[in-house]
Design a protein around this motif. Structure first.
Motif, short mmCIF file in Angstrom:
data_model
loop_
_atom_site.label_atom_id
_atom_site.label_comp_id
_atom_site.label_asym_id
_atom_site.label_seq_id
_atom_site.Cartn_x
_atom_site.Cartn_y
_atom_site.Cartn_z
N SER A 1 0.83 -1.21 0.00
CA SER A 1 0.00 0.00 0.00
C SER A 1 0.87 1.26 0.00
N GLU B 1 0.54 3.96 -2.95
CA GLU B 1 0.20 5.36 -2.67
C GLU B 1 1.32 6.31 -3.12
N ARG C 1 0.93 6.99 -6.70
CA ARG C 1 -0.25 7.83 -7.00
C ARG C 1 -0.15 9.20 -6.33
N ASP D 1 -4.69 8.95 -2.22
CA ASP D 1 -5.83 8.13 -1.78
C ASP D 1 -5.81 7.72 -0.32
N TRP D 2 -4.89 8.26 0.47
CA TRP D 2 -4.89 7.89 1.89
C TRP D 2 -6.21 8.34 2.52
N LYS D 3 -6.82 7.46 3.26
CA LYS D 3 -8.06 7.80 3.97
C LYS D 3 -7.71 8.18 5.41
#
Lengths: 416, 98
Positions: free
Chosen positions: A7, A11, A14, A18-20
């Protein structure tokens, strides 16, 4: 999202788009099975173990500010289990074992660093006392080594070994002790509890307890009333205030302890070190700052700040031990509130109010206890009775004459 | 934090030793519920957030025991009296100049 190396790479590629958020910003519901008051390390750990070990996930953690904004963010991050009395050794050793597995349990890097805790001794009598403590630890299955002067000098050559008043004779070493990253512990428990369905509700201060016929029915908060059959209070520093809402007087005084961090320097000390002739302890953070502290100020206070005579006393101890410290500048300095109990030992127990549970009295040693405190408190709340590990940490032990007084000071909280 | 000793004047708190809340009074050891009263006297505290009357001993000064009224939120000291005067009910509290 489960954190993994994969992950991280994904990430990174990207642009970290997109980290929540690691936990939801939950809104209070009308009713929960269990409410935990206090979103510090202990409260969040309790919620995590309630969900993980006891299948209770309809749980809310209420925090008056933001999580980790109290003592969880004000300590000096030391973890250890080098106690003398059996109830303390067993409880803190269970905490140490939980620390050792915490990162895989939480899927979160809490930066546990078992760099060793070194307690120096400065006289024959102190050596005997430390040997006794080390033996008590080993009898309970905890690692402890008694080092002589040559051994400790090889480890820490920069200390003042020939101090005329307090020469260093040796040390008691617990190699498995060390430090952890305090904020990450809070965030890791919060994220793990949230993933199991626990509501973490920030900016929600408890202003009253709803008690009917001697039973807890819920809490009054700044965001409305919330019903619950069980309420656990984990607000060390303010335990007396919460207990007063239930009409209870506590064997606790609120005190302040100060802590300090210097400017960042290259690696200087690779263990946690304590001075045996004054009260001073020091370690180095991963950012390079030397983190240190000493005695509490010694008077009742809720001010979260201390006074200069204690600052002077602590720094005198530090410079007596390690003269080179005098060349460093202190960057930050702060105070945290302590629940000082009458025997220096914490409380994890039921209260005379049915369904109301208490976790407090952590004195100046709450951080290292965080995992076992949450684990034992969750057990006590879920089962309605204490686990063997916290069975001695009773609220009524004082009147019953079963105090656990590690330092042998009696009911004088500022001396523990 | 500085305490105005009625005998020595204003001094830093490092000269004083703290003994805690001044309000609890020793129970009657011959009383019927003496065991419970003593347990409460020795172990339980009001631990107020706000003004508290508390005992300080001027160890590095005149060796007087003082009753100091101090706010536990702000550390502001509003009254200082000799503990013996409080015990004897002799003088009213003298307000510290503000």
């Amino acid at each position: 999202m489960k954190y993994s190396a994969l992950s991280l790479v994904y990430e990174a590629l990207r642009g970290n788009a997109d980290w929540k958020p690691a936990w939801r910003d939950a809104q209070p519901k009308a009713e929960y099975d269990v409410i935990i008051v206090g979103g510090g390390g202990h409260g969040l750990a309790t919620a995590h173990y309630l969900a993980k070990e006891h299948g209770l996930s309809n749980v809310a953690v209420l925090e008056k500010g933001w999580i980790g904004s109290g003592n969880a963010g004000r300590n000096t991050t030391i973890i250890r289990s080098n106690y003398l009395l059996t109830p303390n050794i067993q409880f803190y050793e269970w905490s140490m074992k939980l620390w050792e597995g915490l990162e895989s349990d939480l899927n979160y890097n809490v930066m546990v660093s078992q760099r060793g805790v070194v307690n120096l001794y400065h006289s024959d009598a102190q050596r005997d006392a430390f040997a006794r403590r080390g033996n008590a630890m080993r009898l309970n299955g905890v690692d402890a080594e008694l080092l002589d002067r040559a051994q400790i000098r090889a480890m820490l050559p920069f200390l003042d070994y020939d101090n005329a008043r307090f020469p260093i004779h040796g040390a008691l070493l617990q190699r498995r002790g060390g430090t952890a990253r305090h904020d990450a512990v809070v965030w890791g428990y919060a994220r793990a509890a949230d993933r199991r369905g626990v509501d973490i509700i920030q900016n929600c201060e408890v202003t009253g307890l709803v008690i009917r016929n001697g039973r807890i029915a819920g809490v009054e908060t700044t965001r409305g009333n919330i019903r619950a059959a069980k309420v656990g209070v984990a607000v060390a520093g303010n335990t007396s205030r919460l207990a007063a809402m239930a009409g209870l007087r506590m064997p606790i005084e609120a005190h302040v302890i100060q802590a300090f961090v210097t400017e960042g320097v290259k690696p200087a000390i690779d263990c946690v070190l304590t001075f045996g002739a004054g009260h001073f302890y020091i370690s180095q953070s991963d950012k390079g700052g030397l983190v240190f502290g000493g005695d509490l100020d010694g008077y009742n206070t809720y001010a979260q700040r201390g006074n200069l005579p204690t600052v002077e006393d602590i720094i005198e101890g530090g410079v007596a031990l390690w003269p080179g410290l005098g060349r460093l500048r202190v960057l930050r300095h702060w105070g945290g509130l302590l629940d000082m109990t009458m025997d220096g030992t914490p409380i994890i127990d039921r209260t005379p109010i049915d369904g109301l549970y208490l976790n407090g009295g952590w004195c100046y040693g709450g951080f290292k206890a965080t995992p076992a405190s949450g684990w034992c408190f969750a057990h006590s709340i879920a089962r309605g009775e204490p686990h063997a590990l916290n069975a001695a940490f009773r609220l009524d032990r004082f009147a019953a004459g079963r105090v656990i007084d590690e330092k042998g000071q009696g009911a004088q909280p500022n001396l523990h | 934090m500085r305490i105005v000793c009625p005998y020595c004047g204003e001094r830093g708190n490092e000269e004083f030793t703290y003994q805690g809340d001044a309000s609890p009074t020793r129970p009657d050891p011959a009383g019927a519920d003496a065991m419970q009263k003593f347990a409460e006297y020795v172990y339980l505290r009001d631990n107020p957030r706000g003004p508290q009357r508390e005992l300080w001993y001027h160890a590095a000064g005149c060796h007087s025991w003082l009753v100091v009224t101090r706010n536990t939120i702000s550390h502001e000291i509003t009254h200082v009296q000799f503990a013996r005067d409080v015990a004897n009910g002799a003088t009213p509290a003298t307000e510290v100049g503000r």
